[in-house]
Design an enzyme around this catalytic site. Structure first.
Site, short mmCIF file in Angstrom:
data_model
loop_
_atom_site.label_atom_id
_atom_site.label_comp_id
_atom_site.label_asym_id
_atom_site.label_seq_id
_atom_site.Cartn_x
_atom_site.Cartn_y
_atom_site.Cartn_z
N ARG A 17 60.32 41.90 36.44
CA ARG A 17 60.15 41.99 34.98
C ARG A 17 61.34 42.73 34.37
NH1 ARG A 17 54.22 41.36 33.85
NH2 ARG A 17 53.76 39.79 35.43
N GLU B 22 61.69 44.04 31.67
CA GLU B 22 61.29 44.71 30.43
C GLU B 22 61.92 46.09 30.34
OE1 GLU B 22 57.12 44.60 30.54
OE2 GLU B 22 57.01 45.22 32.62
N ARG C 171 54.22 53.59 34.02
CA ARG C 171 53.49 52.55 34.77
C ARG C 171 54.19 51.20 34.83
NH1 ARG C 171 49.75 49.63 31.16
NH2 ARG C 171 50.45 50.14 29.08
N HIS C 172 55.43 51.12 34.35
CA HIS C 172 56.17 49.85 34.42
C HIS C 172 57.34 49.95 35.37
CE1 HIS C 172 54.07 49.17 30.53
NE2 HIS C 172 54.09 47.91 30.94
N GLU D 25 45.36 49.41 32.86
CA GLU D 25 45.20 48.05 33.37
C GLU D 25 45.76 47.93 34.79
OE1 GLU D 25 47.32 44.96 31.10
OE2 GLU D 25 47.60 44.02 33.06
N SER E 182 45.14 41.41 35.53
CA SER E 182 44.90 40.43 34.47
C SER E 182 44.42 39.16 35.14
CB SER E 182 46.20 40.07 33.77
OG SER E 182 46.46 40.95 32.74
N ARG F 136 50.39 49.76 41.00
CA ARG F 136 49.43 50.31 40.02
C ARG F 136 48.10 50.61 40.67
NH1 ARG F 136 49.80 47.78 34.04
NH2 ARG F 136 52.05 48.03 33.83
P1 ATP Z 1 50.51 45.88 31.10
O1 ATP Z 1 50.39 45.03 32.31
O2 ATP Z 1 50.38 47.31 31.35
O3 ATP Z 1 49.73 45.38 29.89
P2 ATP Z 1 52.61 44.38 30.26
O4 ATP Z 1 53.80 44.09 31.06
O5 ATP Z 1 51.57 43.33 30.09
O6 ATP Z 1 51.99 45.69 30.79
P3 ATP Z 1 52.58 44.80 27.45
O7 ATP Z 1 51.24 44.16 27.41
O8 ATP Z 1 53.70 44.26 26.65
O9 ATP Z 1 53.15 44.95 28.91
O10 ATP Z 1 52.44 46.31 27.10
C1 ATP Z 1 51.31 47.00 27.50
C2 ATP Z 1 51.36 48.40 26.91
O11 ATP Z 1 52.45 49.12 27.50
C3 ATP Z 1 51.60 48.37 25.44
O12 ATP Z 1 50.39 48.63 24.80
C4 ATP Z 1 52.59 49.47 25.17
O13 ATP Z 1 51.94 50.56 24.55
C5 ATP Z 1 53.06 49.94 26.52
N1 ATP Z 1 54.50 49.81 26.60
C6 ATP Z 1 55.22 48.72 26.90
N2 ATP Z 1 56.52 48.98 26.86
C7 ATP Z 1 56.64 50.27 26.52
C8 ATP Z 1 57.73 51.17 26.33
N3 ATP Z 1 59.01 50.78 26.47
N4 ATP Z 1 57.46 52.44 26.02
C9 ATP Z 1 56.21 52.87 25.88
N5 ATP Z 1 55.13 52.08 26.06
C10 ATP Z 1 55.34 50.82 26.37
P1 AMO Z 2 50.26 40.58 34.04
O1 AMO Z 2 51.55 40.37 33.36
O2 AMO Z 2 49.24 41.35 33.27
O3 AMO Z 2 49.59 39.19 34.44
O4 AMO Z 2 50.51 41.29 35.44
C1 AMO Z 2 49.48 41.43 36.39
C2 AMO Z 2 49.44 42.86 36.90
O5 AMO Z 2 50.69 43.27 37.41
C3 AMO Z 2 50.89 44.64 37.13
N1 AMO Z 2 52.10 44.81 36.33
C4 AMO Z 2 53.07 45.71 36.57
N2 AMO Z 2 53.22 46.63 37.52
C5 AMO Z 2 54.33 47.37 37.51
N3 AMO Z 2 55.33 47.23 36.62
C6 AMO Z 2 55.24 46.29 35.64
N4 AMO Z 2 56.25 46.13 34.80
C7 AMO Z 2 54.07 45.48 35.58
N5 AMO Z 2 53.67 44.48 34.77
C8 AMO Z 2 52.48 44.09 35.24
C9 AMO Z 2 49.66 45.14 36.44
C10 AMO Z 2 49.11 43.89 35.84
O6 AMO Z 2 47.72 43.99 35.64
N6 AMO Z 2 50.10 35.84 35.77
C11 AMO Z 2 49.30 36.95 35.29
C12 AMO Z 2 48.15 37.24 36.22
C13 AMO Z 2 47.11 36.13 36.28
O7 AMO Z 2 46.57 35.77 35.22
O8 AMO Z 2 46.83 35.66 37.40
C14 AMO Z 2 50.18 38.17 35.13
O9 AMO Z 2 51.29 38.25 35.65
O10 AMO Z 2 48.81 45.69 37.45
#
Ligand code: ATP
Ligand code: AMO
Length: 465
Positions: free
Chosen positions: A237, A239, A245-246, A388, A391, A439
């Protein structure tokens, strides 16, 4: 087997035995009471033992010249101790050294010490209160010297827990007739949409994306006639999320399955898997969880034997009643997720729950809209301690609707043509989920940062070591 003894298995029953041990020399010092005695503390994995050297002045001098963290081989006799030791994990016996060899000499001065890296907040606070503050090793420094940091008891423990999570995931899903697959990580389009994709130059002028998830190909495995599949693999990712947590690269625990009647069949798998996983970790990782708890204190996860399922609307209602300002048809922000976790814990006494029926607008393009109200979707997220970890959803298996949804998300249809086409040749209704391994470990162990649950983390700032 063989002549080598495992430190962790040395106990009273081993007294009198002659052993050969290879380990890290974590401390070497002269006896405080008896000067013609030296001690070496040996460490291997999460186990430590005291070795005593007496008699040979030459061997003692050699031992005292060894830099901390050198690898040594010790041959000696296991001896019972009158008083159990306080500082080693092997407490009732020590090794009386007959021979000592150095196999790999560490640098005379290490950039960080295992001892400092392994201290608990409580130790720091106590030392501070006494007016003799201890050297604090910051997270960045630890990660710069990760190979030393990983040697702490908690460092070792986290990755032993991670190993158990990964094993249980494979074992549980295999027992439910899922088979393991491996999907490509170099793909021609983005798998989750959005900007968070690493692009690179491929061969013959083509551009490739690093897969943001195995989403497209795990569904295509279902199109390929496999009814239930899973994958443990790297996910990328791009991002710019500098959060606790990312990560930019993490390990995805993914599953995809045929659905017979309702997407709750996917929730049933998540429920069975995680309840079994939590029980397994609590029963089989006691030593590891204690080691983590000593350095990073945490409460054990509270969970129900049958996982709580709350609808998104119920969740929103709970938040509203608690006075949280919330946009009912948007994704929950981090703060709202935390708050909901807290409210659920108070009301239902659990740290682990499924939130289902998300607004469609908050989900990726491939998510199936609800049949009764297309503003919502057949999807869910799973929360652990208010964050989370999973998903999941039912997917659109009808190619026209899929192409329409991709276009609405601004995805160039030509980049995922091969994916959309796959649904033209007969595909059963299906769904699945994805969890992030780091996570799961971070939140189960109550760690405050995902980097602690990644051996060599990759984040927007860090590409090495
Ligand atoms: P998650 O799996 O945790 O949902 P995601 O990759 O799906 O992560 P998003 O759904 O875009 O990411 O963001 C989830 C939450 O993470 C958002 O509600 C936001 O508050 C937080 N977040 C994302 N990027 C940042 C950042 N650069 N700084 C602070 N918070 C962030
Ligand atoms: P999603 O984008 O929510 O869903 O990712 C699934 C799970 O992966 C973990 N995760 C992360 N862990 C560490 N760093 C990150 N940047 C990060 N982003 C996500 C979380 C999250 O719940 N294709 C769908 C899944 C599906 O529907 O099968 C997906 O990727 O634990």
């Amino acid at each position: 087997d063989g002549p080598w003894a495992e430190i962790g298995r040395l106990d009273k029953a081993a007294a009198g035995r002659s052993v050969l041990v290879r380990a890290w020399a974590q401390a070497v010092y002269r006896g405080s009471k008896t000067k013609n005695v030296a001690f070496i503390e040996l460490r291997r994995g999460m186990s430590t033992v005291q070795c005593v050297l007496a008699g040979s002045a030459q061997m003692m001098l050699f031992a005292l010249s060894l830099p901390k963290e050198s690898i040594v081989v010790v041959e000696g006799a296991v001896a019972l101790l009158d008083n159990p030791l306080r500082y080693t994990t092997v407490r009732e016996v020590e090794i009386q050294v007959r021979k000592l060899y150095c196999i790999s000499r560490a640098a005379p001065k290490l950039p960080i010490s295992v001892e400092d890296a392994g201290r608990s907040a409580e130790e720091f606070a106590k030392a501070e209160a006494k007016g003799v503050p201890l050297p604090c090793v910051g997270q960045d420094t630890r990660l710069d010297y990760r190979v030393i940091d990983l040697r702490t008891a908690a460092g070792q423990a986290v990755f032993r827990v991670q190993h158990q999570v990964e094993n249980k995931f494979r074992e549980y899903l295999s027992s439910k007739d899922f088979i393991s697959i491996h999907t490509p990580k170099l793909i021609s389009g983005s798998s989750e949409g959005g900007a968070a994709v690493f692009k690179l130059e491929y061969k013959n002028g083509k551009c490739a994306c690093l897969a943001q998830s195995p989403q497209l190909h795990k569904q295509m495995a279902i199109c390929g006639g496999f009814c239930r599949v899973f994958e443990v693999g790297s996910v990328f990712r791009a991002e710019d999320s500098n959060t606790h947590r990312h990560l930019c690269e993490f390990v995805g625990l993914d599953a995809e399955m045929e659905i017979m009647r309702h997407y709750f069949e996917v929730c049933d798998i998540v429920d069975g898997l995680f309840v079994e996983l939590f029980r397994h970790l609590n029963e089989n990782c006691k030593t590891e969880l204690e080691a983590i708890n000593r350095q990073y204190p945490f409460e054990p996860v509270k969970y129900l034997e049958s996982t709580l399922r709350l609808s998104y609307e119920e969740g929103i209602q709970m938040l509203k009643e608690a006075g949280t300002e919330i946009e009912p048809m948007a994704d929950l922000n981090t703060e709202a997720e935390k708050k909901l976790g807290q409210l659920v814990r108070e009301k239902y006494d659990t740290d682990f729950f499924i939130l289902y029926r998300y607004p469609l607008a908050a989900r990726p393009f491939y998510t199936m809209p609800c049949y009764d109200n297309p503003a919502y979707s057949n999807s869910f997220d799973v929360f652990l301690r208010g964050e989370e970890i999973i998903s999941g959803a039912q997917r659109i298996h009808e190619p026209e609707l899929l192409a329409k949804r991709a276009a609405e998300h601004g995805i160039d249809k030509s980049s995922i043509k091969w994916y959309i086409e796959s649904f033209r040749y007969g595909t059963p209704p299906h769904g699945g989920f994805g969890a992030g391994l780091e996570r799961v470990v971070m939140l189960f162990c109550g760690l405050n940062n995902i980097r602690k649950a990644s051996c060599f983390p990759r984040d927007p700032q860090r590409l090495s070591p």
